[in-house]
Design an enzyme around this catalytic site. Sequence first.
Site, PDB file in Angstrom:
ATOM      1  N   LYS A   1       0.732  -1.015  -0.095  1.00 24.19           N
ATOM      2  CA  LYS A   1      -0.197  -0.279   0.164  1.00 24.19           C
ATOM      3  C   LYS A   1       1.012   1.214  -0.422  1.00 24.19           C
ATOM      4  O   LYS A   1       0.724   2.529  -0.719  1.00 24.19           O
ATOM      5  CB  LYS A   1      -0.413   0.476   1.507  1.00 24.19           C
ATOM      6  CG  LYS A   1      -1.427   1.474   1.463  1.00 24.19           C
ATOM      7  CD  LYS A   1      -2.636   1.647   3.078  1.00 24.19           C
ATOM      8  CE  LYS A   1      -1.483   1.724   4.051  1.00 24.19           C
ATOM      9  NZ  LYS A   1      -1.503   3.047   4.630  1.00 24.19           N
ATOM     10  N   ASN A   2       1.638   1.264   0.974  1.00 25.21           N
ATOM     11  CA  ASN A   2       2.556   2.486   1.393  1.00 25.21           C
ATOM     12  C   ASN A   2       3.371   2.828   0.003  1.00 25.21           C
ATOM     13  O   ASN A   2       4.414   3.716  -0.221  1.00 25.21           O
ATOM     14  CB  ASN A   2       2.843   2.603   2.442  1.00 25.21           C
ATOM     15  CG  ASN A   2       2.103   2.924   3.438  1.00 25.21           C
ATOM     16  OD1 ASN A   2       1.060   3.169   3.168  1.00 25.21           O
ATOM     17  ND2 ASN A   2       2.504   2.524   4.924  1.00 25.21           N
TER      18      ASN A   2
ATOM     19  N   CYS B   1      -5.273   7.453   9.047  1.00 25.63           N
ATOM     20  CA  CYS B   1      -4.482   6.791  10.813  1.00 25.63           C
ATOM     21  C   CYS B   1      -5.145   8.083  11.657  1.00 25.63           C
ATOM     22  O   CYS B   1      -4.472   9.119  11.253  1.00 25.63           O
ATOM     23  CB  CYS B   1      -4.465   6.188  11.102  1.00 25.63           C
ATOM     24  SG  CYS B   1      -4.469   4.148   9.574  1.00 25.63           S
TER      25      CYS B   1
ATOM     26  N   ARG C   1      -9.143  -0.795   4.170  1.00 24.86           N
ATOM     27  CA  ARG C   1      -8.893   0.438   2.787  1.00 24.86           C
ATOM     28  C   ARG C   1      -7.128  -0.262   2.750  1.00 24.86           C
ATOM     29  O   ARG C   1      -6.133   1.135   1.574  1.00 24.86           O
ATOM     30  CB  ARG C   1      -7.985   1.489   4.023  1.00 24.86           C
ATOM     31  CG  ARG C   1      -9.624   2.288   3.893  1.00 24.86           C
ATOM     32  CD  ARG C   1      -9.116   3.591   5.059  1.00 24.86           C
ATOM     33  NE  ARG C   1      -7.301   3.909   5.450  1.00 24.86           N
ATOM     34  CZ  ARG C   1      -6.803   4.583   6.558  1.00 24.86           C
ATOM     35  NH1 ARG C   1      -7.730   4.593   6.697  1.00 24.86           N
ATOM     36  NH2 ARG C   1      -5.613   4.867   6.083  1.00 24.86           N
TER      37      ARG C   1
ATOM     38  N   ASP D   1       4.211   0.439  11.974  1.00 29.61           N
ATOM     39  CA  ASP D   1       2.735  -0.430  11.078  1.00 29.61           C
ATOM     40  C   ASP D   1       2.610  -1.417  12.228  1.00 29.61           C
ATOM     41  O   ASP D   1       0.984  -2.361  11.625  1.00 29.61           O
ATOM     42  CB  ASP D   1       2.505  -0.138   9.902  1.00 29.61           C
ATOM     43  CG  ASP D   1       2.446   1.343   9.891  1.00 29.61           C
ATOM     44  OD1 ASP D   1       2.432   1.904   9.869  1.00 29.61           O
ATOM     45  OD2 ASP D   1       2.844   1.375   8.072  1.00 29.61           O
TER      46      ASP D   1
ATOM     47  N   ARG E   1      -1.154  14.801  13.072  1.00 26.60           N
ATOM     48  CA  ARG E   1      -0.031  14.678  12.259  1.00 26.60           C
ATOM     49  C   ARG E   1       0.696  15.876  10.946  1.00 26.60           C
ATOM     50  O   ARG E   1      -0.265  15.705  10.219  1.00 26.60           O
ATOM     51  CB  ARG E   1      -0.511  13.626  11.136  1.00 26.60           C
ATOM     52  CG  ARG E   1      -0.699  11.659  12.166  1.00 26.60           C
ATOM     53  CD  ARG E   1      -1.138  10.813  11.142  1.00 26.60           C
ATOM     54  NE  ARG E   1      -0.454  10.824  10.558  1.00 26.60           N
ATOM     55  CZ  ARG E   1      -0.730   8.929   9.358  1.00 26.60           C
ATOM     56  NH1 ARG E   1      -1.577   9.251   9.855  1.00 26.60           N
ATOM     57  NH2 ARG E   1      -0.050   8.443   8.528  1.00 26.60           N
TER      58      ARG E   1
HETATM   59  N1  EPU Z   1       6.470  14.073  11.737  1.00 21.25           N
HETATM   60  C1  EPU Z   1       6.485  15.780  12.503  1.00 21.25           C
HETATM   61  N2  EPU Z   1       6.308  16.167  11.287  1.00 21.25           N
HETATM   62  C2  EPU Z   1       6.104  15.904  10.054  1.00 21.25           C
HETATM   63  C3  EPU Z   1       6.272  14.870   9.187  1.00 21.25           C
HETATM   64  C4  EPU Z   1       6.538  13.617   9.866  1.00 21.25           C
HETATM   65  O1  EPU Z   1       6.221  15.737  13.469  1.00 21.25           O
HETATM   66  O2  EPU Z   1       6.426  17.062   8.932  1.00 21.25           O
HETATM   67  C5  EPU Z   1       6.217  12.661  12.497  1.00 21.25           C
HETATM   68  C6  EPU Z   1       5.664  12.042  12.699  1.00 21.25           C
HETATM   69  O3  EPU Z   1       4.441  12.959  13.936  1.00 21.25           O
HETATM   70  C7  EPU Z   1       5.903  11.164  13.348  1.00 21.25           C
HETATM   71  C8  EPU Z   1       6.836  10.420  12.452  1.00 21.25           C
HETATM   72  O4  EPU Z   1       7.301  11.803  12.190  1.00 21.25           O
HETATM   73  O5  EPU Z   1       5.988  11.042  14.399  1.00 21.25           O
HETATM   74  C9  EPU Z   1       7.131  10.256  11.077  1.00 21.25           C
HETATM   75  O6  EPU Z   1       6.208   9.964  10.465  1.00 21.25           O
HETATM   76  P1  EPU Z   1       6.130   9.853   9.384  1.00 21.25           P
HETATM   77  O7  EPU Z   1       5.839  11.166   8.155  1.00 21.25           O
HETATM   78  O8  EPU Z   1       7.231   9.448   8.359  1.00 21.25           O
HETATM   79  O9  EPU Z   1       4.613   9.019   8.124  1.00 21.25           O
HETATM   80  P2  EPU Z   1       3.814   9.947   7.254  1.00 21.25           P
HETATM   81  O10 EPU Z   1       4.804   9.653   5.956  1.00 21.25           O
HETATM   82  O11 EPU Z   1       2.377  10.523   7.615  1.00 21.25           O
HETATM   83  C10 EPU Z   1       3.596   6.477   6.588  1.00 21.25           C
HETATM   84  C11 EPU Z   1       2.828   5.792   6.775  1.00 21.25           C
HETATM   85  C12 EPU Z   1       2.176   5.279   7.906  1.00 21.25           C
HETATM   86  C13 EPU Z   1       3.613   5.175   8.439  1.00 21.25           C
HETATM   87  C14 EPU Z   1       4.166   5.947   8.987  1.00 21.25           C
HETATM   88  C15 EPU Z   1       5.289   5.361   9.419  1.00 21.25           C
HETATM   89  C16 EPU Z   1       1.793   6.018   4.099  1.00 21.25           C
HETATM   90  C17 EPU Z   1       0.897   7.268   3.510  1.00 21.25           C
HETATM   91  N3  EPU Z   1       1.758   6.712   5.899  1.00 21.25           N
HETATM   92  O12 EPU Z   1       3.163   7.805   7.064  1.00 21.25           O
HETATM   93  O13 EPU Z   1       1.286   4.227   7.864  1.00 21.25           O
HETATM   94  O14 EPU Z   1       3.228   4.742   9.951  1.00 21.25           O
HETATM   95  O15 EPU Z   1       4.994   6.220   7.355  1.00 21.25           O
HETATM   96  O16 EPU Z   1       6.387   4.534   8.827  1.00 21.25           O
HETATM   97  O17 EPU Z   1       2.707   5.749   3.802  1.00 21.25           O
HETATM   98  C18 EPU Z   1      -0.541   2.993   8.254  1.00 21.25           C
HETATM   99  O18 EPU Z   1      -0.208   1.973   6.688  1.00 21.25           O
HETATM  100  O19 EPU Z   1      -0.730   2.264   8.915  1.00 21.25           O
HETATM  101  C19 EPU Z   1       0.353   4.145   8.079  1.00 21.25           C
HETATM  102  C20 EPU Z   1      -0.253   4.944   9.449  1.00 21.25           C
END
Ligand code: EPU
Length: 409
Positions: free
Chosen positions: A22-23, A117, A392, A301, A122
Site C-alpha cells: 500500500k505505502n 489514521c 483501506r 505499522d 500528524r
Molecule cells: N512528523 C512530524 N512532522 C512532519 C512529518 C512527520 O512531526 O512534517 C512526525 C510524525 O508525527 C511521526 C513521525 O514524524 O511521529 C513519522 O511520520 P512519517 O512522516 O514517517 O509518517 P507518514 O509519512 O505520515 C507513513 C505511512 C504510515 C507509517 C509511517 C511511518 C503512508 C501513507 N503512511 O506515514 O503508515 O506509519 O509512514 O512508517 O505511507 C499505515 O500504513 O497504517 C500507516 C499509518
Amino acid sequence: MREYKIYGGVPLEGRVQIGGAKNGALPLLFAALLAEGESVFYNMPDIGDVRLAGELLCRMGARVVWRDPHTVSVCRADFSPDSPDARLTGKIRASSYLLGLSLGGWGRASAPATGGCNFGNRPLNCHYDLFHALGATGDAALSAPRGLHGGTYTFPFVSVGATVNALLVAARLEETVELFGCATEPHVVDLERYLLLLGVRIEGVGTPHLTLRGSKHLVGHAYGVAPDDIEAGTYLLAACATRGRVELVSVTPRVLAPLLAVLEEGGCRVTCGRDSVLADAGGWVGGTVTETAPFPGFPTDLQPPLVAALCFGTRAATVRECVWANRFRYTAALEKMGARMDICGDTLTVFPTEMHPASMEATDLRGGAAMVIAALAARGRSTLEGVELIERGYENLPRKLRGLGAEIL
Ligand code: EPU
C-alpha cells in the site's frame, strides 16, 4: 458499517500470497504524473486507499485506468494541480503527496486536507521546511515566484512522507538537491527506483543520503510494486497468535528481517526461501522486548498486530512505540477481550492471560488488523465492525484468512 464475524480458536495453516505494498503503491501513482506518457504498474494492491488515490487524481484530470485488478496505467492527461477535491483528500494521508507533485511539476500547490489514521497530531512542518529550502514560498498555497532551485536539506527526523515529497519535488528540477536523513523504508526505495527509470539521476539509492538531479523530460515506465511487508507481517503474527504454521509467498525476506528476529525471539521457527517465509509458531511464547523505529527497525505499522500476538503468548512482553505519539487506541478493544496490559507513556507491557471473544469496532487500519488477529486466536465468536478501515490497506483479508483455515465471514 460492515462487519466481520470471526469464529476463533483455529490455528492458521497453509500458504498465502502477499500483494503489492500500500505505502509503496501510493507514491508511485502520484509520481507517474511527473512524466510524459504512460506508466503501467503491476502488482498494484486492489485496496481502498489506492482506489481512492486513483479517483482523486482522475478528478484532477489525470487518466488512471485499472486494466485488471492488479495492473493500473497512469497518465498525466489533463491533470491540473488546482482545487483538489477536499472530500477525497481528507480520507487519505497520501493526499499530502499532491504538494510535492504539484510544486515539482507545476510550480504551485494548494495544501490539501489530509486524512488517514488518527494518531493525534500528524504535522507536515518538515515537508514545508523542505519546500521553502528549495525556493517555495507560502503555506496554505505554495508557489515558487522565482522558480525552485537546488539545495541541501537535512531532515530533523526520519519521515517517510517528507522523503517522498522531497523526491517528488526534486524529480523535475534540473539542479542538484542533496538530502540527508532520508527514510529508507522499502517503499521509499521503490519510489527511488521508479524515478531512476523515468530519467531522474539519484545517487545513494536506499541510503539516508540522496543526491538528486532531475529532468524536465521524464518518460513514463512500467514498474512492479514491491511486496507489502506490513501485510506479510500481519499474517505471520496471526500465525503466532493462533500457534499455526503459515507460509508467505511473493515476499522479500530481507525486508522482513526486523520482524523475523522478533518472531524467533518469541519462540516461532522461521525458514526463509528466496521469496517465501515459513513461520512455524507451534512454540509461540511471546515475551519479547521491542521498540518501533524507522527502517531497518521494527515497523510501527506492525506494532498493533504484534501486541495482539503477544496477548496469546505465555510470557510478559513490552513494546515501545517510538514513531507515533498516540498509537495505542486499539488496545481498549483487546482489553474488552480480557487482555491485561499496562501503558506507561510510550511503553506498553502485555501480561498474557485467558482471552475471550468480544464485539469490537476498528479504530484504524492496523489497530483493526490487531483486533482481527486477537479474534482469530480467542476461542468463540467475535464481531468486528468498521472493517472498511481495515480494507483501506488489506486486500481480500477474509478470503486469504479462510484459505488458511480461519472461520471468518
Ligand atoms: N512528523 C512530524 N512532522 C512532519 C512529518 C512527520 O512531526 O512534517 C512526525 C510524525 O508525527 C511521526 C513521525 O514524524 O511521529 C513519522 O511520520 P512519517 O512522516 O514517517 O509518517 P507518514 O509519512 O505520515 C507513513 C505511512 C504510515 C507509517 C509511517 C511511518 C503512508 C501513507 N503512511 O506515514 O503508515 O506509519 O509512514 O512508517 O505511507 C499505515 O500504513 O497504517 C500507516 C499509518
